[in-house]
Design an enzyme around this catalytic site. Structure first.
Site, PDB file in Angstrom:
ATOM      1  CG  HIS A   1      -1.965  -1.055   1.211  1.00  0.00           C
ATOM      2  ND1 HIS A   1      -2.794  -1.299   0.146  1.00  0.00           N
ATOM      3  CD2 HIS A   1      -2.294  -1.977   2.173  1.00  0.00           C
ATOM      4  CE1 HIS A   1      -3.593  -2.326   0.433  1.00  0.00           C
ATOM      5  NE2 HIS A   1      -3.300  -2.748   1.640  1.00  0.00           N
TER       6      HIS A   1
ATOM      7  CG  ASP B   1      -2.922  -8.495   0.681  1.00  0.00           C
ATOM      8  OD1 ASP B   1      -2.082  -8.816   1.529  1.00  0.00           O
ATOM      9  OD2 ASP B   1      -3.954  -7.832   0.943  1.00  0.00           O
TER      10      ASP B   1
ATOM     11  CG  ASP C   1      -4.696 -10.306   3.444  1.00  0.00           C
ATOM     12  OD1 ASP C   1      -4.398 -10.797   2.333  1.00  0.00           O
ATOM     13  OD2 ASP C   1      -4.453  -9.123   3.749  1.00  0.00           O
TER      14      ASP C   1
ATOM     15  CG  HIS D   1      -6.640  -5.277   1.862  1.00  0.00           C
ATOM     16  ND1 HIS D   1      -6.079  -6.058   2.858  1.00  0.00           N
ATOM     17  CD2 HIS D   1      -7.827  -4.843   2.343  1.00  0.00           C
ATOM     18  CE1 HIS D   1      -6.900  -6.084   3.897  1.00  0.00           C
ATOM     19  NE2 HIS D   1      -7.966  -5.356   3.608  1.00  0.00           N
TER      20      HIS D   1
END
Length: 349
Positions: free
Chosen positions: A158, A193, A282, A195
């Protein structure tokens, strides 16, 4: 395969976390690294401490202005009367092309996208050692090893070139990809991931030498919200070199693997000489973020399918939070990947 990791990465222990407006325990804890390291060693990997590579790996993808901010902001923050224990922004610009503030408060808002990346006394040290792990794993692969696993914590996908966010400070996957550019003209990054890897996308968005591909929960109702949509294809020289595959919430093994087939087809069309896997765990059905529903056997299938590309590969740890399945998910991925991964001697040329 080596697992590259430095225990100094655990010095970062964030306390602040805000979710839906409420304070909660921060899930990005040092315990994540303990669980993942134990799983990697049990899977037969051997641990290696990364050398101190200084600022060079981070400086290959991040601005000097941002690195100076990360290095000094905690000390500056503590000089503010009544300041919080960690650096937490309370103001954000509505644009980032205006004046650069001189105040610590203003710079925190400029360089921190959200409140999920608090900066403590040891944050920069830990993030730098995490970046060293990614860079050293890439150097091993560049030197001829088929694959290496960088146990990066804090994670990185990120983080933009000058912006922290979502538990991330230095973009470890981007750093690994940039290091691999030393051995090949084209590098692909595959982010699995839960996200979207918005920082990674942003760093390479206008470049044609690094293909960025991300499978993730649909951001219309999931972090990072503003990035990760299917129509984001790159810009300028990078147009057509970014490929997002947003997935419906609770997508399970079969749906994820179907999307992965599309991702791998795109990567094969790019014909890279090396691959970086932004290895988020995740997407697991029992992960606290509950975005997707991949099972532990599903991670084995994912690892095996990615390995069929037959590319020199750096595995860079991203998300995956403390839950009963965390270590087992890493072990399953490594088992599937290792059982299938074979690199032809001509690969990477």
């Amino acid at each position: 395969m080596k697992v590259v990791y430095d225990p100094a990465q655990k010095r970062h222990y964030p306390g602040f976390f805000l979710t839906s407006g409420a304070r909660a325990p921060n899930p990005e804890t040092p315990a994540r690294a303990d669980i993942l390291l134990s799983a990697a060693l049990a899977a037969g990997l051997t641990q290696e401490l990364p050398p101190d590579l200084g600022l060079a790996p981070a400086a290959s993808v991040h601005t000097p202005e941002y690195l100076d901010f990360l290095a000094r902001i905690f000390t500056r923050w503590q000089r503010i009367e009544g300041a919080s224990d960690e650096v937490i922004p309370n103001i954000h610009p509505d644009r980032r092309d205006g004046a650069y503030p001189l105040s610590a408060v203003g710079q925190a808002g400029y360089h921190m996208a959200d409140t999920s990346c608090p900066i403590g006394a040891e944050t920069f040290t830990a993030a730098l050692r995490s970046a060293h792990a990614a860079a050293h794993a890439a150097h091993r692969v560049a030197g001829g090893e088929d694959a290496a696993y960088a146990l990066c914590r804090p994670p990185g996908h990120h983080a933009f070139k000058d912006l922290a966010g979502g538990f991330c400070y230095l973009n470890n996957s981007a750093i690994a990809a940039q290091a691999l550019r030393g051995i090949t003209a084209r590098v692909a990054i595959l982010d699995i991931d839960v996200h979207h890897g918005n920082g990674t996308q942003g760093i390479f968005y206008d470049r044609a030498d690094v293909l960025t591909v991300s499978l993730h929960a649909d951001p219309t109702r999931f972090y990072p919200f503003f990035w990760g949509h299917a129509d984001e294809r790159g810009e300028a020289a990078g147009l057509g070199y970014n490929f997002n595959l947003p997935l419906a919430r609770k997508t399970g093994d079969d749906g994820f693997l179907a999307a992965l087939d599309r991702a791998l087809t795109r990567i094969a069309a790019f014909c890279p000489g090396a691959l970086v896997i932004a290895l988020g765990l995740d997407a697991y059905e029992g992960d606290p973020f509950a975005g997707l529903s991949v099972s532990t056997p599903g991670f084995r299938r994912i690892g095996a399918k990615i390995a069929e590309l037959g590319l020199p590969t750096v595995l860079v740890q991203e998300g995956g939070y403390v839950c009963d399945g965390l270590g087992g998910n890493l072990a399953a991925f490594l088992d599937g990947f290792g059982a299938t991964h074979r690199v032809p001697r001509s690969a990477g040329a």
